[in-house]
Design an enzyme around this catalytic site. Structure first.
Site, PDB file in Angstrom:
ATOM      1  N   LYS A 167     -31.857 119.980  11.990  1.00 47.53           N
ATOM      2  CA  LYS A 167     -30.808 120.829  11.405  1.00 47.53           C
ATOM      3  C   LYS A 167     -30.929 120.889   9.881  1.00 47.53           C
ATOM      4  O   LYS A 167     -30.878 121.966   9.293  1.00 47.53           O
ATOM      5  CB  LYS A 167     -29.408 120.304  11.788  1.00 47.53           C
ATOM      6  CG  LYS A 167     -29.155 120.248  13.277  1.00 47.53           C
ATOM      7  CD  LYS A 167     -27.715 119.901  13.596  1.00 47.53           C
ATOM      8  CE  LYS A 167     -27.323 118.473  13.238  1.00 47.53           C
ATOM      9  NZ  LYS A 167     -27.920 117.427  14.072  1.00 47.53           N
ATOM     10  N   ARG A 200     -18.273 118.125  15.087  1.00 44.07           N
ATOM     11  CA  ARG A 200     -18.896 117.218  16.048  1.00 44.07           C
ATOM     12  C   ARG A 200     -17.924 116.850  17.161  1.00 44.07           C
ATOM     13  O   ARG A 200     -18.307 116.132  18.080  1.00 44.07           O
ATOM     14  CB  ARG A 200     -19.343 115.951  15.347  1.00 44.07           C
ATOM     15  CG  ARG A 200     -20.822 115.934  14.957  1.00 44.07           C
ATOM     16  CD  ARG A 200     -21.080 114.651  14.192  1.00 44.07           C
ATOM     17  NE  ARG A 200     -22.431 114.159  14.235  1.00 44.07           N
ATOM     18  CZ  ARG A 200     -23.284 114.272  13.224  1.00 44.07           C
ATOM     19  NH1 ARG A 200     -22.963 114.951  12.151  1.00 44.07           N
ATOM     20  NH2 ARG A 200     -24.465 113.700  13.302  1.00 44.07           N
ATOM     21  N   ARG A 218     -38.948 109.324  10.814  1.00 42.65           N
ATOM     22  CA  ARG A 218     -38.226 109.660   9.581  1.00 42.65           C
ATOM     23  C   ARG A 218     -37.721 108.383   8.906  1.00 42.65           C
ATOM     24  O   ARG A 218     -37.701 108.280   7.680  1.00 42.65           O
ATOM     25  CB  ARG A 218     -37.041 110.577   9.915  1.00 42.65           C
ATOM     26  CG  ARG A 218     -36.310 111.088   8.692  1.00 42.65           C
ATOM     27  CD  ARG A 218     -35.294 112.160   9.035  1.00 42.65           C
ATOM     28  NE  ARG A 218     -34.037 111.606   9.560  1.00 42.65           N
ATOM     29  CZ  ARG A 218     -32.999 112.349   9.955  1.00 42.65           C
ATOM     30  NH1 ARG A 218     -33.073 113.659   9.956  1.00 42.65           N
ATOM     31  NH2 ARG A 218     -31.893 111.782  10.396  1.00 42.65           N
ATOM     32  N   ARG A 256     -32.693 105.748   5.373  1.00 41.22           N
ATOM     33  CA  ARG A 256     -31.403 105.741   6.060  1.00 41.22           C
ATOM     34  C   ARG A 256     -31.357 104.584   7.042  1.00 41.22           C
ATOM     35  O   ARG A 256     -32.174 104.519   7.966  1.00 41.22           O
ATOM     36  CB  ARG A 256     -31.201 107.064   6.823  1.00 41.22           C
ATOM     37  CG  ARG A 256     -30.781 108.197   5.931  1.00 41.22           C
ATOM     38  CD  ARG A 256     -30.646 109.484   6.700  1.00 41.22           C
ATOM     39  NE  ARG A 256     -29.710 109.408   7.849  1.00 41.22           N
ATOM     40  CZ  ARG A 256     -29.296 110.463   8.526  1.00 41.22           C
ATOM     41  NH1 ARG A 256     -29.721 111.672   8.182  1.00 41.22           N
ATOM     42  NH2 ARG A 256     -28.467 110.323   9.530  1.00 41.22           N
ATOM     43  N   ARG A 276     -26.383 107.069  18.400  1.00 39.82           N
ATOM     44  CA  ARG A 276     -26.031 108.363  17.796  1.00 39.82           C
ATOM     45  C   ARG A 276     -26.223 109.478  18.821  1.00 39.82           C
ATOM     46  O   ARG A 276     -25.411 110.412  18.904  1.00 39.82           O
ATOM     47  CB  ARG A 276     -26.893 108.630  16.546  1.00 39.82           C
ATOM     48  CG  ARG A 276     -26.475 107.773  15.359  1.00 39.82           C
ATOM     49  CD  ARG A 276     -27.559 107.682  14.301  1.00 39.82           C
ATOM     50  NE  ARG A 276     -27.897 108.972  13.708  1.00 39.82           N
ATOM     51  CZ  ARG A 276     -29.025 109.195  13.017  1.00 39.82           C
ATOM     52  NH1 ARG A 276     -29.913 108.226  12.842  1.00 39.82           N
ATOM     53  NH2 ARG A 276     -29.261 110.373  12.508  1.00 39.82           N
TER      54      ARG A 276
HETATM   55  P1  AMP Z   1     -26.034 113.194  10.156  1.00 37.60           P
HETATM   56  O1  AMP Z   1     -26.636 113.111   8.792  1.00 37.60           O
HETATM   57  O2  AMP Z   1     -25.454 114.531  10.467  1.00 37.60           O
HETATM   58  O3  AMP Z   1     -26.954 112.678  11.217  1.00 37.60           O
HETATM   59  O4  AMP Z   1     -24.769 112.197  10.127  1.00 37.60           O
HETATM   60  C1  AMP Z   1     -24.905 110.814   9.904  1.00 37.60           C
HETATM   61  C2  AMP Z   1     -23.629 110.091  10.265  1.00 37.60           C
HETATM   62  O5  AMP Z   1     -22.556 110.571   9.458  1.00 37.60           O
HETATM   63  C3  AMP Z   1     -23.171 110.295  11.691  1.00 37.60           C
HETATM   64  O6  AMP Z   1     -23.825 109.417  12.607  1.00 37.60           O
HETATM   65  C4  AMP Z   1     -21.683 109.978  11.555  1.00 37.60           C
HETATM   66  O7  AMP Z   1     -21.466 108.583  11.460  1.00 37.60           O
HETATM   67  C5  AMP Z   1     -21.343 110.576  10.211  1.00 37.60           C
HETATM   68  N1  AMP Z   1     -20.938 111.985  10.386  1.00 37.60           N
HETATM   69  C6  AMP Z   1     -21.591 113.099   9.924  1.00 37.60           C
HETATM   70  N2  AMP Z   1     -20.928 114.230  10.251  1.00 37.60           N
HETATM   71  C7  AMP Z   1     -19.856 113.827  10.963  1.00 37.60           C
HETATM   72  C8  AMP Z   1     -18.800 114.513  11.622  1.00 37.60           C
HETATM   73  N3  AMP Z   1     -18.728 115.855  11.643  1.00 37.60           N
HETATM   74  N4  AMP Z   1     -17.858 113.773  12.268  1.00 37.60           N
HETATM   75  C9  AMP Z   1     -17.907 112.442  12.260  1.00 37.60           C
HETATM   76  N5  AMP Z   1     -18.883 111.738  11.697  1.00 37.60           N
HETATM   77  C10 AMP Z   1     -19.856 112.405  11.043  1.00 37.60           C
END
Ligand code: AMP
Length: 369
Positions: A193, A268, A307, A313, A325
């Site tokens: 994404k 989400r 990654r 991360r 996740r």
């Molecule tokens: P991402 O970078 O989108 O993979 O997000 C990394 C982490 O950020 C996720 O595993 C969640 O812990 C938190 N996070 C990101 N976006 C959301 C969301 N819309 N709702 C809740 N937690 C989020």
């Protein structure tokens, strides 16, 4: 929604509602005037539709005529002076009812009163279908008001925007935000994404909001929000809805001039999707599409571990956190496919291939919106 010239308008007052109000006004005025035969005077151009419907519903005998507001340049002043023309009939001793489509500032009404001061009418009544109390600057009494409306620009039912819209049988309101393209870029963690959003935001001139990135920035800057989010992110769990929704709303507000957004990692959950709809509705906008990158779970795990070697991360470094996740995604997020499918807004795209191939697939969907 309709477009007149280069602006978008949304439905505001239906044809049916207008007709009910016009009938009510006709009834009320007929009762008040008793046996008198009134002269109804419409102010052109805007009132033609109202006057036509009104007199058809007027249950007693009446006369109808029109006058028009004309502009001309004053000799000494550059200010535009408005004058009413077309009054040719002798109205001495008559009951006159002015029929206006809308009274906002009251400037036209002032001109009407100026002209009728010399007409020796028996009585002069003012009836307007629409009235904007917030904009009204005069003291003239409005004897009959159909509908009070907020101080927003409207078109339709005789009212125009630069010549267009008079013919519409209902009323439209200018949208506070003009047209936006809002895309939810969807898919499980590791679907690509973020990578794709970076290409698409350039191509379509959209603002990219990644909730994950905003959280990581907050962690880096050691803000209270960052500290709170970290405790969830480190375990691969979702940050609580209200925290995430408030943060997202603040990010959207930072970009008031945006032509649209790419939402990456948001919504989400069901609650987040509903909150996003409400947020956009306040801006007279909506989600245009959810575009989903579809990738097999085992490929996701492999990609994320790869990654993790360079991303720094913590949630990419550990296979059990990665799997958590993905599990969170299926438990709470995947249902959103149904949410957007129900609105015919879901578009699945194969997320396996080269970056360019996948950008092409996504663009094909976006170009059709
Ligand atoms: P991402 O970078 O989108 O993979 O997000 C990394 C982490 O950020 C996720 O595993 C969640 O812990 C938190 N996070 C990101 N976006 C959301 C969301 N819309 N709702 C809740 N937690 C989020």
């Amino acid at each position: 929604m309709i477009k007149l010239h280069d602006l978008y308008f949304k439905p505001f007052i239906s044809e049916q509602e207008i007709q009910i109000v016009v009938a009510r006004m006709a009834e009320e005025i007929a009762n008040d005037l008793g046996d008198k035969i009134p002269v109804f005077i419409g102010i052109l151009n805007g009132s033609f539709m109202f006057v036509s419907d009104f007199v058809k519903k007027y249950p007693k005998t009446c006369e109808v005529t029109f006058i028009k507001l004309a502009s001309y340049e004053g000799l000494k002043s550059t200010e535009d002076i408005q004058r009413l023309i077309g009054l040719t009939q002798d109205l001495t001793g008559r009951t006159v009812v002015i029929l206006e489509d809308i009274i906002d500032s009251g400037k036209t009404l002032e001109e009407v009163h100026r002209i009728f001061r010399n007409e020796n009418v028996k009585e002069l009544k003012i009836a307007t279908l629409f009235h904007k109390p917030e904009a009204y600057k005069k003291d003239f009494k409005l004897h009959y008001v159909g509908i009070e409306i907020p101080n927003k620009f409207i078109v339709g039912y005789g009212l125009d925007f630069d010549g267009l819209g008079r013919d519409l049988p209902e009323i439209y309101q200018l949208k506070t935000t003009q047209h936006m393209t809002n895309i939810v870029l969807f898919g499980p963690p590791g679907a690509g994404k973020g990578t794709q959003a970076n290409y698409l935001k350039e191509k379509y001139n959209l603002i990219h909001i990644s909730t994950g990135d905003v959280f990581r920035n907050n962690i880096k800057n050691e803000t209270a929000l960052g500290m709170l989010a970290k405790s969830y992110m480190d375990k691969g769990e979702l940050v609580p809805d209200q925290v995430t929704i408030d943060m997202l709303a603040a990010e959207v507000e930072k970009n008031t001039d945006a032509k649209g957004f790419i939402f990456d990692g948001f919504p989400r959950t069901d609650a987040q999707a509903k909150a996003l709809d409400e947020l956009l509705a306040e801006k007279d906008s909506e989600i245009s599409a959810m575009v989903a990158l579809e990738v097999d779970d085992e490929i996701l795990v492999k990609r994320l571990l790869e990654r993790g070697k360079t991303s720094g991360r913590p949630d990419d470094a550990d296979e059990s956190i990665i799997r958590n996740r993905i599990k969170e995604y299926y438990k709470k997020t995947a249902v959103l496919k149904d949410y957007y499918s129900a609105q015919d807004k879901y578009f699945g795209v194969d997320g396996v291939g080269s970056i360019e191939e996948i950008t092409d697939r996504l663009s094909k969907v976006i170009d059709k919106l």
